[in-house]
Design a protein around this motif. Structure first.
Motif, PDB file in Angstrom:
ATOM      1  N   HIS A   1      31.664  45.525 104.232  1.00  0.00           N
ATOM      2  CA  HIS A   1      30.995  45.270 103.338  1.00  0.00           C
ATOM      3  C   HIS A   1      32.092  45.325 102.053  1.00  0.00           C
ATOM      4  O   HIS A   1      31.788  44.013 101.192  1.00  0.00           O
ATOM      5  CB  HIS A   1      30.763  46.514 102.913  1.00  0.00           C
ATOM      6  CG  HIS A   1      31.440  48.749 102.536  1.00  0.00           C
ATOM      7  ND1 HIS A   1      32.778  48.207 103.540  1.00  0.00           N
ATOM      8  CD2 HIS A   1      31.550  48.833 101.370  1.00  0.00           C
ATOM      9  CE1 HIS A   1      33.342  49.289 102.793  1.00  0.00           C
ATOM     10  NE2 HIS A   1      32.638  49.349 101.481  1.00  0.00           N
ATOM     11  N   ASP A   2      33.292  45.828 102.234  1.00  0.00           N
ATOM     12  CA  ASP A   2      34.562  45.120 100.862  1.00  0.00           C
ATOM     13  C   ASP A   2      35.450  44.166 101.217  1.00  0.00           C
ATOM     14  O   ASP A   2      36.312  44.420 100.783  1.00  0.00           O
ATOM     15  CB  ASP A   2      34.862  46.018 100.403  1.00  0.00           C
ATOM     16  CG  ASP A   2      34.185  47.683  99.128  1.00  0.00           C
ATOM     17  OD1 ASP A   2      33.440  46.866  98.494  1.00  0.00           O
ATOM     18  OD2 ASP A   2      34.669  48.606  99.237  1.00  0.00           O
TER      19      ASP A   2
ATOM     20  N   LYS B   1      37.219  41.996  98.513  1.00  0.00           N
ATOM     21  CA  LYS B   1      38.417  42.386  98.362  1.00  0.00           C
ATOM     22  C   LYS B   1      39.564  41.787  98.838  1.00  0.00           C
ATOM     23  O   LYS B   1      40.985  41.861  97.988  1.00  0.00           O
ATOM     24  CB  LYS B   1      38.421  43.866  98.540  1.00  0.00           C
ATOM     25  CG  LYS B   1      37.121  45.115  97.388  1.00  0.00           C
ATOM     26  CD  LYS B   1      37.059  46.218  97.613  1.00  0.00           C
ATOM     27  CE  LYS B   1      36.264  46.815  96.699  1.00  0.00           C
ATOM     28  NZ  LYS B   1      36.531  48.114  96.457  1.00  0.00           N
TER      29      LYS B   1
ATOM     30  N   HIS C   1      33.028  40.624  94.749  1.00  0.00           N
ATOM     31  CA  HIS C   1      33.912  40.716  96.012  1.00  0.00           C
ATOM     32  C   HIS C   1      32.532  41.118  97.160  1.00  0.00           C
ATOM     33  O   HIS C   1      32.607  40.288  98.357  1.00  0.00           O
ATOM     34  CB  HIS C   1      34.681  42.317  96.468  1.00  0.00           C
ATOM     35  CG  HIS C   1      34.087  44.223  96.426  1.00  0.00           C
ATOM     36  ND1 HIS C   1      33.328  44.127  95.479  1.00  0.00           N
ATOM     37  CD2 HIS C   1      33.139  44.461  96.877  1.00  0.00           C
ATOM     38  CE1 HIS C   1      33.015  45.656  95.348  1.00  0.00           C
ATOM     39  NE2 HIS C   1      32.653  45.482  96.323  1.00  0.00           N
TER      40      HIS C   1
ATOM     41  N   HIS D   1      25.770  45.290  99.217  1.00  0.00           N
ATOM     42  CA  HIS D   1      25.696  46.536  98.809  1.00  0.00           C
ATOM     43  C   HIS D   1      26.067  47.527  97.573  1.00  0.00           C
ATOM     44  O   HIS D   1      26.102  48.698  97.176  1.00  0.00           O
ATOM     45  CB  HIS D   1      26.982  47.179  99.673  1.00  0.00           C
ATOM     46  CG  HIS D   1      29.140  46.499  99.711  1.00  0.00           C
ATOM     47  ND1 HIS D   1      28.481  45.099  99.399  1.00  0.00           N
ATOM     48  CD2 HIS D   1      29.162  47.953  98.537  1.00  0.00           C
ATOM     49  CE1 HIS D   1      29.755  45.428  98.873  1.00  0.00           C
ATOM     50  NE2 HIS D   1      30.284  47.048  98.523  1.00  0.00           N
ATOM     51  N   HIS D   2      26.107  46.654  96.334  1.00  0.00           N
ATOM     52  CA  HIS D   2      25.657  47.380  94.722  1.00  0.00           C
ATOM     53  C   HIS D   2      25.134  47.141  94.864  1.00  0.00           C
ATOM     54  O   HIS D   2      24.527  47.521  92.918  1.00  0.00           O
ATOM     55  CB  HIS D   2      26.855  46.402  94.181  1.00  0.00           C
ATOM     56  CG  HIS D   2      28.389  47.446  94.852  1.00  0.00           C
ATOM     57  ND1 HIS D   2      29.099  48.799  94.537  1.00  0.00           N
ATOM     58  CD2 HIS D   2      29.743  47.159  95.311  1.00  0.00           C
ATOM     59  CE1 HIS D   2      30.058  48.993  95.093  1.00  0.00           C
ATOM     60  NE2 HIS D   2      30.859  47.688  96.083  1.00  0.00           N
TER      61      HIS D   2
ATOM     62  N   ASP E   1      28.116  54.521 101.519  1.00  0.00           N
ATOM     63  CA  ASP E   1      29.755  54.286 100.457  1.00  0.00           C
ATOM     64  C   ASP E   1      29.474  55.230  99.187  1.00  0.00           C
ATOM     65  O   ASP E   1      30.714  55.518  99.483  1.00  0.00           O
ATOM     66  CB  ASP E   1      29.406  52.547 100.072  1.00  0.00           C
ATOM     67  CG  ASP E   1      30.467  52.089  99.595  1.00  0.00           C
ATOM     68  OD1 ASP E   1      31.491  52.369  99.202  1.00  0.00           O
ATOM     69  OD2 ASP E   1      29.992  51.366  98.481  1.00  0.00           O
TER      70      ASP E   1
HETATM   71 FE   LIG Z   1      32.383  46.925  97.373  1.00  0.00          FE
END
Ligand SMILES: [Fe+2]
Length: 195
Positions: free
Chosen positions: A55-56, A59, A84, A108-109, A137
């Motif tokens: 998911h990240d 980054k 990201h 996801h955000h 998360d």
């Molecule tokens: Fe994230």
């Protein structure tokens, strides 16, 4: 194929930022528990787990001084941090990863009330796996200790999820997540303790 991409990408993430890497592993562990709880079939389970683990992933292109900053981000730094999900999705498109996995990373955000980022999607415009990823998360972030604050207890974190159910988080998936007995989430806690 999917396994190779997962390992390669997690290795890149580990090289960049160990905190995000271990957080991602814990999300994969909780995604598995949630997928079993929801009686997902093997392919659904695999896609949710891989999506949560990555998911990240975007980054890896977030500057380290922003990723590791211990004080509040400036508005400009925050704008960079918020890129990201889109960066991660673009990287995975290049690797021909399934759309369901890419969607977890990309959305996801997002929040149910439309106040999330990067697109401000609302309610069922947000894919189900992304709704699940958002919950686990946030849960993991809340119970994790940071340099500048102590993590919440699992009970406090569950209460926070319920408090924001229907605004930040999907009501159905919050109800399902908080109904999972705490001892079944123990594998997540064991990974957390090794940090
Ligand atoms: Fe994230």
């Amino acid at each position: 194929m999917k396994g190779t991409i997962l390992v390669n990408n997690l290795t890149r993430l580990m090289a960049k930022d160990e905190v995000t890497y271990s957080h991602s592993l814990r999300l994969g562990s909780m995604a598995k528990i949630m997928a079993n709880h929801l009686r997902f079939d093997e392919e659904q389970k695999e896609n949710l787990i891989i999506g949560c683990c990555l998911h990240d992933y975007g980054k890896i292109f977030t500057p380290e001084k922003i990723l590791h900053k211990e004080s509040a981000l400036t508005s400009k730094e925050w704008e960079i941090m918020k890129r990201h999900p889109v960066i991660g999705a673009r990287l995975l498109i290049l690797e021909n990863v399934e759309q369901e996995i890419i969607d977890v990373v990309k959305y996801h955000h997002e929040r149910i009330d439309g106040k999330g980022y990067p697109y401000g999607l609302k309610g069922d415009e947000i894919p189900n796996y992304s709704k699940i990823c958002s919950i686990i998360d946030s849960y993991d972030s809340m119970v994790s200790n940071r340099v500048y604050r102590k993590g919440l207890t699992p009970l406090q974190a569950r209460e926070e999820l319920m408090k924001h159910s229907g605004t930040q988080f999907d009501e159905f998936y919050v109800r399902e997540f908080v109904s999972i007995p705490q001892d079944r989430l123990e594998s997540r806690d064991k990974i957390a303790l090794r940090r």
